[in-house]
Design a protein around this motif. Sequence first.
Motif, PDB file in Angstrom:
ATOM      1  N   TRP A  71      -0.841  15.800 -36.849  1.00  0.00           N
ATOM      2  CA  TRP A  71      -2.070  15.654 -36.090  1.00  0.00           C
ATOM      3  C   TRP A  71      -2.664  14.288 -36.382  1.00  0.00           C
ATOM      4  CZ3 TRP A  71      -7.219  15.285 -37.776  1.00  0.00           C
ATOM      5  CH2 TRP A  71      -7.456  15.545 -39.120  1.00  0.00           C
ATOM      6  N   ALA A  72      -3.466  13.808 -35.437  1.00  0.00           N
ATOM      7  CA  ALA A  72      -4.035  12.472 -35.563  1.00  0.00           C
ATOM      8  C   ALA A  72      -5.478  12.462 -35.084  1.00  0.00           C
ATOM      9  CB  ALA A  72      -3.216  11.474 -34.759  1.00  0.00           C
ATOM     10  N   ARG A  73      -6.261  11.590 -35.720  1.00  0.00           N
ATOM     11  CA  ARG A  73      -7.661  11.381 -35.333  1.00  0.00           C
ATOM     12  C   ARG A  73      -7.867   9.899 -35.061  1.00  0.00           C
ATOM     13  NH1 ARG A  73     -10.343  12.486 -39.878  1.00  0.00           N
ATOM     14  NH2 ARG A  73     -10.602  14.664 -39.391  1.00  0.00           N
ATOM     15  N   GLY A  74      -8.472   9.590 -33.925  1.00  0.00           N
ATOM     16  CA  GLY A  74      -8.849   8.222 -33.593  1.00  0.00           C
ATOM     17  C   GLY A  74     -10.353   8.117 -33.533  1.00  0.00           C
ATOM     18  N   GLU A  75     -10.889   7.042 -34.113  1.00  0.00           N
ATOM     19  CA  GLU A  75     -12.338   6.845 -34.131  1.00  0.00           C
ATOM     20  C   GLU A  75     -12.660   5.393 -33.807  1.00  0.00           C
ATOM     21  OE1 GLU A  75     -16.155   7.370 -37.111  1.00  0.00           O
ATOM     22  OE2 GLU A  75     -14.172   7.981 -37.775  1.00  0.00           O
TER      23      GLU A  75
END
Length: 115
Positions: A71-75
């Motif tokens: 899973w990945a999170r972009g901010e």
Amino acid sequence: MRLRSFAAGTVEIELDLRPDLTQHHGQAHGAVIGYLADTVSAWAAASLEGDVVTAEYKLNFLTAARGELLWARGEVLRAGKRQAVVRSDVYSLSGEEQTHVATALATIAVIGPRS
């Protein structure tokens, strides 16, 4: 790929780590990790800026990605009129154990207004 969360400036996605997405050592292929990092970076920027494309990104692999799920999170760190700078982090999940496997910094170019 599935969307985990979507908010202004922050996006999370996930992907089942199937055997066809691994390399010969059984860990996630680097291109799969790059896909996740690039996708959340562009989506996070698009949530604020509209129509965007990736201008560049630098990806640091921190450790091998093994397990059942990535899973990945972009901010968005900074959004301007012409570009956004986005940090993304990619994690693997094996059972209950989560591992930070990669981090990226991307420049996302704004090519059109949000519709």
